[in-house]
Write a protein that holds these residues in place. Structure first.
Motif, PDB file in Angstrom:
ATOM      1  N   GLU A 594       0.820  -1.215   0.000  1.00 50.10           N
ATOM      2  CA  GLU A 594       0.000   0.000   0.000  1.00 50.10           C
ATOM      3  C   GLU A 594       0.852   1.262   0.000  1.00 50.10           C
ATOM      4  OE1 GLU A 594      -0.295  -2.528   1.998  1.00 50.10           O
ATOM      5  OE2 GLU A 594      -2.216  -3.429   1.436  1.00 50.10           O
ATOM      6  N   THR A 595       2.119   1.134   0.403  1.00 53.09           N
ATOM      7  CA  THR A 595       3.023   2.288   0.437  1.00 53.09           C
ATOM      8  C   THR A 595       3.839   2.414  -0.845  1.00 53.09           C
ATOM      9  OG1 THR A 595       3.220   2.059   2.845  1.00 53.09           O
ATOM     10  CG2 THR A 595       4.878   3.413   1.736  1.00 53.09           C
ATOM     11  N   CYS A 601       2.448   4.008  -9.491  1.00 52.33           N
ATOM     12  CA  CYS A 601       1.227   4.164 -10.289  1.00 52.33           C
ATOM     13  C   CYS A 601       0.178   4.994  -9.536  1.00 52.33           C
ATOM     14  CB  CYS A 601       0.670   2.772 -10.606  1.00 52.33           C
ATOM     15  SG  CYS A 601      -0.780   2.733 -11.667  1.00 52.33           S
ATOM     16  N   VAL A 602      -0.694   5.649 -10.302  1.00 50.59           N
ATOM     17  CA  VAL A 602      -1.822   6.352  -9.680  1.00 50.59           C
ATOM     18  C   VAL A 602      -2.653   5.352  -8.880  1.00 50.59           C
ATOM     19  CG1 VAL A 602      -1.969   8.199 -11.400  1.00 50.59           C
ATOM     20  CG2 VAL A 602      -3.201   6.043 -11.770  1.00 50.59           C
ATOM     21  N   SER A 603      -3.312   5.836  -7.858  1.00 56.33           N
ATOM     22  CA  SER A 603      -4.027   4.933  -6.946  1.00 56.33           C
ATOM     23  C   SER A 603      -5.282   4.336  -7.569  1.00 56.33           C
ATOM     24  CB  SER A 603      -4.392   5.676  -5.656  1.00 56.33           C
ATOM     25  OG  SER A 603      -5.264   6.769  -5.953  1.00 56.33           O
ATOM     26  N   HIS A 604      -5.947   5.095  -8.462  1.00 55.23           N
ATOM     27  CA  HIS A 604      -7.210   4.622  -9.033  1.00 55.23           C
ATOM     28  C   HIS A 604      -7.268   4.882 -10.534  1.00 55.23           C
ATOM     29  CE1 HIS A 604      -8.185   4.747  -4.775  1.00 55.23           C
ATOM     30  NE2 HIS A 604      -9.198   3.925  -5.031  1.00 55.23           N
ATOM     31  N   TYR A 605      -8.006   4.014 -11.212  1.00 47.46           N
ATOM     32  CA  TYR A 605      -8.226   4.171 -12.655  1.00 47.46           C
ATOM     33  C   TYR A 605      -9.669   3.769 -12.952  1.00 47.46           C
ATOM     34  CZ  TYR A 605      -7.763   3.662 -17.710  1.00 47.46           C
ATOM     35  OH  TYR A 605      -7.927   3.792 -19.069  1.00 47.46           O
ATOM     36  N   CYS A 606     -10.385   4.644 -13.623  1.00 47.83           N
ATOM     37  CA  CYS A 606     -11.799   4.401 -13.942  1.00 47.83           C
ATOM     38  C   CYS A 606     -12.606   4.065 -12.680  1.00 47.83           C
ATOM     39  CB  CYS A 606     -11.943   3.289 -14.975  1.00 47.83           C
ATOM     40  SG  CYS A 606     -11.310   3.729 -16.602  1.00 47.83           S
ATOM     41  N   GLY A 607     -12.258   4.736 -11.574  1.00 42.84           N
ATOM     42  CA  GLY A 607     -12.993   4.539 -10.335  1.00 42.84           C
ATOM     43  C   GLY A 607     -12.633   3.285  -9.570  1.00 42.84           C
ATOM     44  N   SER A 611      -4.192  -1.313  -8.871  1.00 46.42           N
ATOM     45  CA  SER A 611      -3.535  -2.630  -8.914  1.00 46.42           C
ATOM     46  C   SER A 611      -4.560  -3.729  -9.180  1.00 46.42           C
ATOM     47  CB  SER A 611      -2.777  -2.910  -7.611  1.00 46.42           C
ATOM     48  OG  SER A 611      -3.658  -3.139  -6.528  1.00 46.42           O
ATOM     49  N   GLN A 612      -5.750  -3.619  -8.570  1.00 45.28           N
ATOM     50  CA  GLN A 612      -6.790  -4.616  -8.809  1.00 45.28           C
ATOM     51  C   GLN A 612      -7.284  -4.547 -10.246  1.00 45.28           C
ATOM     52  OE1 GLN A 612      -7.815  -7.034  -6.522  1.00 45.28           O
ATOM     53  NE2 GLN A 612      -8.720  -7.881  -8.398  1.00 45.28           N
ATOM     54  N   TYR A 613      -7.375  -3.338 -10.785  1.00 43.08           N
ATOM     55  CA  TYR A 613      -7.819  -3.152 -12.169  1.00 43.08           C
ATOM     56  C   TYR A 613      -6.869  -3.888 -13.124  1.00 43.08           C
ATOM     57  CZ  TYR A 613      -9.624  -0.723 -16.314  1.00 43.08           C
ATOM     58  OH  TYR A 613     -10.196  -0.439 -17.535  1.00 43.08           O
ATOM     59  N   LEU A 614      -5.563  -3.773 -12.893  1.00 41.64           N
ATOM     60  CA  LEU A 614      -4.584  -4.433 -13.760  1.00 41.64           C
ATOM     61  C   LEU A 614      -4.586  -5.945 -13.538  1.00 41.64           C
ATOM     62  CD1 LEU A 614      -1.602  -1.899 -13.490  1.00 41.64           C
ATOM     63  CD2 LEU A 614      -3.372  -2.041 -15.251  1.00 41.64           C
ATOM     64  N   ASP A 642       6.360  11.179 -14.005  1.00 41.59           N
ATOM     65  CA  ASP A 642       7.071  10.710 -12.809  1.00 41.59           C
ATOM     66  C   ASP A 642       6.546   9.369 -12.310  1.00 41.59           C
ATOM     67  OD1 ASP A 642       8.713  12.933 -12.743  1.00 41.59           O
ATOM     68  OD2 ASP A 642       7.299  14.105 -11.552  1.00 41.59           O
ATOM     69  N   LYS A 643       5.314   9.050 -12.666  1.00 40.03           N
ATOM     70  CA  LYS A 643       4.727   7.763 -12.316  1.00 40.03           C
ATOM     71  C   LYS A 643       3.727   7.396 -13.416  1.00 40.03           C
ATOM     72  CE  LYS A 643       2.638   8.898  -8.417  1.00 40.03           C
ATOM     73  NZ  LYS A 643       1.714   8.790  -7.248  1.00 40.03           N
ATOM     74  N   ILE A 644       3.187   6.203 -13.346  1.00 40.10           N
ATOM     75  CA  ILE A 644       2.186   5.771 -14.331  1.00 40.10           C
ATOM     76  C   ILE A 644       0.889   6.515 -14.057  1.00 40.10           C
ATOM     77  CG2 ILE A 644       0.818   3.831 -15.176  1.00 40.10           C
ATOM     78  CD1 ILE A 644       3.139   1.989 -14.356  1.00 40.10           C
ATOM     79  N   LEU A 645       0.434   7.272 -15.056  1.00 40.67           N
ATOM     80  CA  LEU A 645      -0.804   8.032 -14.930  1.00 40.67           C
ATOM     81  C   LEU A 645      -1.942   7.330 -15.662  1.00 40.67           C
ATOM     82  CD1 LEU A 645       0.603  11.642 -15.466  1.00 40.67           C
ATOM     83  CD2 LEU A 645       0.335  10.366 -13.324  1.00 40.67           C
TER      84      LEU A 645
END
Length: 768
Positions: A594-595, A601-607, A611-614, A642-645
């Protein structure tokens, strides 16, 4: 600003569009732009003057409306040389083979599409704003060589690998049988971390030569631009033109490879002595410096130990409790193979055989033997063959490992000399790697048979005649001397991987299964034989799950062999796999997932939690998850993030989905070769379907009615299709890979809906 515009020979109208746009740019006076019209001869190499022009330019513009060997090489050379690049493509031009989708590279590198000179002109004006791609300077000193492999393990390919091993260099490779397409960022990363690169080019008579050679052009261009030691090999002269001869080594026989790889090995040694292993520069961002390892265990065999996830299947294998390790492609079989091998062979008293037979040659050997011998004799012959091979390889490994030690150990000296004399009896050939030694043995058996029986079919051989045909040694004496020598050792490990690689189960016959069954039986016989003298032997055979299921189905005493099944069903286990790779980069602070994940990577994608989305789109396979994250990371690096957006995930999913579609398509074809590219039947389909809708889609695509049900089952088995249960999609891995359980749920609800796995939606243009 001066630039260089390279493009392949195009239809005249497209060439005119390019020239008009370039002329307009020249008149503006802002930048200077020279043009180079590359020839469209397949495999035709560029002249040195063009490379010098790129060296003298600030940037390269390349048009890939028609994929061309020269332009592909030039783009890669410019990237390797640290030049700015802009890639363009005319959207009105129909793609010719090989396509960008087939080759890869450019879809992950990115390009701008245009329709006319005005649009092209506006794109060209943007090149001054672009930045060259960042290339790490860190060298992989443990595996310093990178190799482009072909689709088929020919004698030419086998000899190249054998000679690299003989030079005592570990190597990484791109294998199209493991990954359907090559991404630009993977190629750049692999070449950048190499001291030397080997690129074999294929003749025009070889299957898929155009795709292979286009990849070869890109890798060779990168290596040349970065100043790496480069060995380019061409089998026969076609399709190499005259002005290519200065750059490529033409070989006519596998033996010709030896000299060229020897010269290459010396160049690699020289590069290593210069101390090119620089630390990553301070200008690299966290994302650019982050190393998540390779998705293929063979390409990370020296680094895997530092972040390997010790699963229960691995621990069972290490304890000798599993004789067979079973798993789908990308589930981690080779990782277990390598980890068990490395841990056990580091122990001084162990003899470890890490054998990877050539499945293609085994099939040819089977066809040869089967055409001569009766079935009963065939089974006995294969069993005797494996027993002999195992004894020879144990002997070979003993002689290799104790070559120096026996000179200083009085207990080993005399037994070692006796064993060496027996092994080399009658000039037995020991050169090359295991695959080559096995090929020599197969050829000897074939020659022996023909010398005595000609082309006679259905011959029944007595035990004495069979022994005479198979063996060059006194097997009884050989086994006794090996057992005697092993009394000074602790344990012997027999590890077999890749034996079923390239075997289509749809065409798998009883004799093919007998080859595997005979190998397993031969390892058991060796275990019993050595065990009588209190010498411990552990054996593990690594198999695809579809081949294993057929083997069990055709075995009378099912469940006899102890097996470890590699099935991933827990998302948290995959998160732990990623966490271990992340923290191996010495990340500051807490090492909890979690850290560390938000740093990548960004914490959320499409709500949804990212990590679960991927993971939901990985089909619960470690390799696929690593490929997906690496593609997203590549897009982020190229865009200086700087990170995966979110936008990087979107682009990464498109590239990944295309790769996955090809990958699963190949796996389905291996099992059911009566249909080609069956997954493409669902292009533009609805994401949710009834069974009738699935079957009608397949039927309209041309699938024969006889195969509809079997294809439907395979779509479920490989996770392409799932079922909707309580408004939630469930796939095969949600049922612990039990088709019986999944079928039971389907049969209870006649109106059950099926859903296409969202991992495939981008490639199939399915609207969610």
């Amino acid at each position: 600003m001066n630039g260089f515009f390279a493009y392949a020979s195009q239809p005249s109208a497209i060439g005119e569009t390019i020239e008009n746009a370039v002329e307009s740019i020249r008149k503006s006076g802002d930048i200077s732009l020279k043009t180079w019209r590359a020839l469209d001869i397949p495999g035709h190499f560029i002249s040195q003057q063009v490379l010098e022009a790129i060296d003298n330019a600030n940037y390269l513009v390349a048009d890939i409306s028609v994929l061309n060997f020269n332009v592909t090489y030039e783009v890669a050379y410019a990237i390797g040389a640290g030049k700015r690049i802009l890639i363009t493509k005319n959207s009105s031009v129909r793609e010719k083979a090989p396509t960008i989708r087939d080759v890869g590279i450019f879809d992950t590198l990115g390009f701008r599409e245009y329709q006319n000179a005005k649009e092209l002109e506006s794109f060209l004006e943007e090149v001054t704003k672009s930045e060259p791609l960042k290339i790490s300077s860190k060298i992989n000193t443990k595996s310093p060589v990178y190799l482009l492999e072909g689709y088929h393990k020919t004698d030419f390919a086998t000899r190249i690998i054998s000679r690299i091993k003989k030079a005592r260099y570990l190597f990484r490779s791109f294998d199209p049988n493991e990954q359907p397409r090559l991404s630009a960022n993977d190629a750049i990363s692999q070449v950048a971390q190499s001291h030397g690169v080997v690129v074999p080019f294929l003749s025009s008579e070889t299957v898929n030569f155009e795709i292979h050679n286009m990849r070869g052009a890109f890798i060779a261009g990168l290596a040349n631009g970065m100043g790496k030691a480069l060995c380019m090999l061409q089998r026969d002269e076609d399709p190499v033109p005259l002005d290519y001869r200065d750059f490529v080594n033409v070989v006519y026989h596998p033996d010709d490879v030896n000299e060229h790889i020897a010269e290459f090995a010396a160049s690699v040694a020289e590069s290593m002595q210069l101390g090119d292993d620089k630390e990553i520069g301070s200008e690299d961002t966290f994302l650019q410096a982050l190393d998540l390892g390779a998705s293929s265990a063979e390409n990370e065999m020296r680094t895997l130990q530092s972040y390997y996830l010790k699963t229960d299947q691995f621990l069972k294998s290490l304890r000798g409790e599993a004789n067979i390790v079973v798993g789908r492609k990308g589930s981690g079989k080779s990782a277990i193979f390598l980890q068990v091998r490395d841990r056990e062979r580091n122990k001084k008293g162990n003899i470890v055989l890490d054998l990877k037979p050539d499945g293609y040659k085994l099939i040819k050997f089977k066809e040869l033997i089967l055409s001569f011998l009766e079935e009963g004799t065939f089974q006995h012959t294969i069993m005797a063959f494996w027993e002999y091979v195992l004894l020879l390889e144990i002997c070979y490994k003993i002689l290799e490992k104790d070559r120096e030690q026996h000179k200083h150990d009085h207990e080993l000296y005399e037994p070692y000399r006796q064993l060496a004399d027996l092994y080399h009896a009658d000039g037995y050939e020991t050169e090359g790697d295991f695959s080559e030694r096995m090929s020599v043995l197969m050829e000897k058996i074939s020659t022996e048979y023909r010398s005595k029986h000609g082309d006679a079919k259905g011959v029944r051989l007595s035990s004495s005649k069979l022994t005479e045909m198979l063996y060059s040694h006194d097997v009884k004496e050989l086994s006794q001397q090996i057992i005697s020598y092993m009394s000074h050792k602790d344990m012997c490990w027999l590890l077999f991987d890749n034996i079923d690689k390239g075997w289509p189960t749809s065409g798998l016959e009883n004799e093919d299964l007998l080859i595997i069954r005979a190998l397993i039986d031969a390892t058991k016989k060796i275990e019993r034989l050595f065990g009588k003298s209190h010498v411990d032997v552990n054996s593990i055979v690594f198999l695809r799950n579809d081949v294993y299921e057929l083997l069990v189905k055709h075995t009378s005493d099912r469940g006899k062999e102890a097996s470890a099944i590699l099935d991933w069903t827990d998302p948290d286990l995959l998160r732990e796999l990623i966490r271990l790779r992340l923290v191996s980069n010495d990340i500051n602070g807490s090492d909890r997932f979690e850290t560390v994940w938000p740093k990548l990577c960004v914490s959320h994608y499409c709500g949804e939690e990212s990590s679960q989305y991927l993971i939901d789109r990985s089909l619960m396979r470690p390799r696929f998850l690593l490929n997906l994250i690496s593609l997203c990371k590549s897009f982020a690096i190229n865009l200086n993030h700087d990170k995966i957006l979110a936008d990087d995930i979107k682009k990464g999913l498109v590239a990944y989905s295309t790769d996955l579609l090809a990958d699963i398509g190949y796996e389905i074809h291996d099992v059911e070769n009566n249909v080609d590219d069956v997954l493409y039947a669902f292009i533009g389909s609805s994401s949710h379907l009834q069974k009738d809708g699935v079957l009608s889609t397949l039927s309209e695509y041309g699938v024969d009615e006889r195969f509809l049900e079997s294809i439907f089952s395979l779509l479920l088995w490989y996770g392409f299709l799932g079922i909707v249960v309580n408004d939630e999609p469930k796939y095969i891995y949600d049922f612990s890979y039990s088709m019986k359980l999944m079928d039971g749920v389907i049969k209870k609800d006649a109106k059950i809906r099926f859903v296409i796995n969202p991992a495939f939606w981008p490639a199939l243009m399915i609207d969610s």
